[in-house]
Design a protein around this motif. Structure first.
Motif, PDB file in Angstrom:
ATOM      1  N   LYS A  36     -19.723  49.837  40.265  1.00 50.87           N
ATOM      2  CA  LYS A  36     -20.977  50.282  40.874  1.00 50.87           C
ATOM      3  C   LYS A  36     -21.878  51.013  39.891  1.00 50.87           C
ATOM      4  O   LYS A  36     -23.092  50.909  39.981  1.00 50.87           O
ATOM      5  N   TYR A  37     -21.305  51.730  38.931  1.00 50.73           N
ATOM      6  CA  TYR A  37     -22.149  52.450  37.983  1.00 50.73           C
ATOM      7  C   TYR A  37     -22.798  51.506  36.975  1.00 50.73           C
ATOM      8  O   TYR A  37     -23.961  51.681  36.616  1.00 50.73           O
ATOM      9  N   ALA A  38     -22.065  50.500  36.537  1.00 49.74           N
ATOM     10  CA  ALA A  38     -22.647  49.509  35.624  1.00 49.74           C
ATOM     11  C   ALA A  38     -23.735  48.717  36.333  1.00 49.74           C
ATOM     12  O   ALA A  38     -24.786  48.420  35.748  1.00 49.74           O
ATOM     13  N   GLU A  39     -23.510  48.388  37.598  1.00 45.33           N
ATOM     14  CA  GLU A  39     -24.512  47.647  38.368  1.00 45.33           C
ATOM     15  C   GLU A  39     -25.756  48.501  38.613  1.00 45.33           C
ATOM     16  O   GLU A  39     -26.887  48.020  38.533  1.00 45.33           O
ATOM     17  N   LEU A  40     -25.555  49.783  38.882  1.00 45.14           N
ATOM     18  CA  LEU A  40     -26.686  50.690  39.071  1.00 45.14           C
ATOM     19  C   LEU A  40     -27.525  50.766  37.799  1.00 45.14           C
ATOM     20  O   LEU A  40     -28.759  50.678  37.844  1.00 45.14           O
ATOM     21  N   GLU A  41     -26.874  50.876  36.655  1.00 47.85           N
ATOM     22  CA  GLU A  41     -27.603  50.924  35.383  1.00 47.85           C
ATOM     23  C   GLU A  41     -28.315  49.608  35.098  1.00 47.85           C
ATOM     24  O   GLU A  41     -29.425  49.596  34.566  1.00 47.85           O
ATOM     25  N   ARG A  42     -27.687  48.498  35.437  1.00 51.80           N
ATOM     26  CA  ARG A  42     -28.320  47.188  35.221  1.00 51.80           C
ATOM     27  C   ARG A  42     -29.612  47.084  36.022  1.00 51.80           C
ATOM     28  O   ARG A  42     -30.643  46.637  35.500  1.00 51.80           O
ATOM     29  N   TRP A  43     -29.588  47.518  37.280  1.00 47.95           N
ATOM     30  CA  TRP A  43     -30.793  47.456  38.111  1.00 47.95           C
ATOM     31  C   TRP A  43     -31.851  48.445  37.627  1.00 47.95           C
ATOM     32  O   TRP A  43     -33.050  48.166  37.679  1.00 47.95           O
ATOM     33  N   ARG A  44     -31.425  49.603  37.171  1.00 54.27           N
ATOM     34  CA  ARG A  44     -32.397  50.575  36.646  1.00 54.27           C
ATOM     35  C   ARG A  44     -33.069  50.057  35.383  1.00 54.27           C
ATOM     36  O   ARG A  44     -34.267  50.232  35.202  1.00 54.27           O
ATOM     37  N   ARG A  45     -32.295  49.406  34.498  1.00 51.49           N
ATOM     38  CA  ARG A  45     -32.887  48.831  33.279  1.00 51.49           C
ATOM     39  C   ARG A  45     -33.865  47.710  33.618  1.00 51.49           C
ATOM     40  O   ARG A  45     -34.824  47.481  32.899  1.00 51.49           O
ATOM     41  N   ALA A  46     -33.596  47.011  34.720  1.00 53.96           N
ATOM     42  CA  ALA A  46     -34.483  45.922  35.132  1.00 53.96           C
ATOM     43  C   ALA A  46     -35.757  46.449  35.780  1.00 53.96           C
ATOM     44  O   ALA A  46     -36.667  45.675  36.073  1.00 53.96           O
ATOM     45  N   GLY A  47     -35.828  47.768  36.009  1.00 52.46           N
ATOM     46  CA  GLY A  47     -37.038  48.356  36.577  1.00 52.46           C
ATOM     47  C   GLY A  47     -37.045  48.443  38.093  1.00 52.46           C
ATOM     48  O   GLY A  47     -38.066  48.782  38.688  1.00 52.46           O
ATOM     49  N   ALA A  48     -35.928  48.158  38.738  1.00 48.99           N
ATOM     50  CA  ALA A  48     -35.870  48.228  40.200  1.00 48.99           C
ATOM     51  C   ALA A  48     -35.724  49.680  40.636  1.00 48.99           C
ATOM     52  O   ALA A  48     -35.080  50.483  39.954  1.00 48.99           O
ATOM     53  N   ARG A  49     -36.315  50.006  41.761  1.00 52.39           N
ATOM     54  CA  ARG A  49     -36.140  51.341  42.324  1.00 52.39           C
ATOM     55  C   ARG A  49     -34.747  51.415  42.913  1.00 52.39           C
ATOM     56  O   ARG A  49     -34.338  50.568  43.697  1.00 52.39           O
ATOM     57  N   THR A  50     -34.012  52.425  42.518  1.00 50.83           N
ATOM     58  CA  THR A  50     -32.634  52.580  43.006  1.00 50.83           C
ATOM     59  C   THR A  50     -32.469  53.958  43.609  1.00 50.83           C
ATOM     60  O   THR A  50     -33.125  54.917  43.195  1.00 50.83           O
ATOM     61  N   PRO A  51     -31.582  54.095  44.586  1.00 50.64           N
ATOM     62  CA  PRO A  51     -31.343  55.420  45.171  1.00 50.64           C
ATOM     63  C   PRO A  51     -30.555  56.279  44.199  1.00 50.64           C
ATOM     64  O   PRO A  51     -29.951  55.787  43.250  1.00 50.64           O
ATOM     65  N   SER A  52     -30.580  57.555  44.456  1.00 49.39           N
ATOM     66  CA  SER A  52     -29.763  58.436  43.625  1.00 49.39           C
ATOM     67  C   SER A  52     -28.294  58.194  43.955  1.00 49.39           C
ATOM     68  O   SER A  52     -27.950  57.740  45.037  1.00 49.39           O
ATOM     69  N   ALA A  53     -27.450  58.467  42.997  1.00 53.93           N
ATOM     70  CA  ALA A  53     -26.018  58.242  43.184  1.00 53.93           C
ATOM     71  C   ALA A  53     -25.265  59.432  42.633  1.00 53.93           C
ATOM     72  O   ALA A  53     -25.754  60.117  41.733  1.00 53.93           O
ATOM     73  N   PRO A  54     -24.091  59.682  43.141  1.00 52.08           N
ATOM     74  CA  PRO A  54     -23.293  60.785  42.576  1.00 52.08           C
ATOM     75  C   PRO A  54     -22.937  60.472  41.133  1.00 52.08           C
ATOM     76  O   PRO A  54     -22.859  59.307  40.744  1.00 52.08           O
ATOM     77  N   PRO A  55     -22.737  61.490  40.330  1.00 54.65           N
ATOM     78  CA  PRO A  55     -22.403  61.245  38.927  1.00 54.65           C
ATOM     79  C   PRO A  55     -21.080  60.517  38.789  1.00 54.65           C
ATOM     80  O   PRO A  55     -20.198  60.640  39.629  1.00 54.65           O
ATOM     81  N   GLN A  56     -20.969  59.761  37.715  1.00 61.91           N
ATOM     82  CA  GLN A  56     -19.757  58.978  37.452  1.00 61.91           C
ATOM     83  C   GLN A  56     -18.619  59.932  37.107  1.00 61.91           C
ATOM     84  O   GLN A  56     -18.774  60.807  36.256  1.00 61.91           O
ATOM     85  N   PRO A  57     -17.462  59.782  37.760  1.00 63.06           N
ATOM     86  CA  PRO A  57     -16.328  60.670  37.427  1.00 63.06           C
ATOM     87  C   PRO A  57     -15.838  60.384  36.014  1.00 63.06           C
ATOM     88  O   PRO A  57     -15.916  59.267  35.526  1.00 63.06           O
ATOM     89  N   GLU A  58     -15.343  61.419  35.383  1.00 64.03           N
ATOM     90  CA  GLU A  58     -14.885  61.260  33.992  1.00 64.03           C
ATOM     91  C   GLU A  58     -13.412  61.211  33.890  1.00 64.03           C
ATOM     92  O   GLU A  58     -12.634  61.484  34.623  1.00 64.03           O
TER      93      GLU A  58
END
Length: 174
Positions: free
Chosen positions: A152-174
């Motif tokens: 889900k985090y890689a997909e969120l970044e992919r959509w953000r790089r594409a310029g799509a508006r995305t909802p906020s998400a909790p930070p990625q656990p480390e």
């Protein structure tokens, strides 16, 4: 000493015979008894904002078993977004012809359900877990399907790089 060996051999035979009684025709990967108990993130559903009607004397009579106008109607919302009929989407046992025709515009396979059921049954047979996992009803569903999970985090970044508006998400656990 020999009595102890006979007892262990009998117990081993009993365990193996009990495990042989499992349903090999329809392997189960998800055991309800071994589910983790945690919060259900899908039980919290946002509602629409309240609306003030233009004429209070034309309000419908209260219906305790009816639906509230501000309650989410995901089936109707999806049908509306896809250009279908929201009333047909909410009704039980009906299909919206507009959505079905649009979805099948490039063709459809009439036996897709049977094909997918057969493929899934074969997949579950190959990934039904080890002997002790089956014997103690250990949940092997997540291990079997883990390679299909979406990051889900890689997909969120992919959509953000594409310029799509995305909802906020909790930070990625480390």
């Amino acid at each position: 000493m020999a009595v102890r060996q006979v007892i262990f051999a009998a117990l081993g035979t009993a365990v193996l015979s009990i495990s042989a009684c499992s349903d090999s025709e329809n392997p189960i990967l998800m055991h309800a008894a071994s589910q983790e108990r945690g919060p259900d993130e899908f039980s919290i559903v946002p509602t629409l904002p309240l609306e003030m009607p233009t004429n209070l004397s034309e309000l419908p009579t209260p219906n305790p078993s009816g639906v509230n106008r501000v309650d989410p109607q995901p089936r109707a919302d999806i049908a509306r977004a896809l250009g279908g009929n929201p009333a047909a989407a909410v009704a039980r046992g009906t299909a919206d012809g507009g959505i079905v025709n649009h979805a099948s515009r490039f063709g459809r396979n009439e036996s897709i359900r049977e094909q997918l059921a057969a493929e899934d049954l074969e997949f579950r047979r190959r990934n039904r877990g080890r002997l002790l996992e089956r014997l103690f009803s250990v949940n092997v569903y997540h291990n079997a399907y883990e390679f299909m999970w979406l990051d889900k985090y890689a997909e969120l970044e992919r959509w953000r790089r594409a310029g799509a508006r995305t909802p906020s998400a909790p930070p990625q656990p480390e």
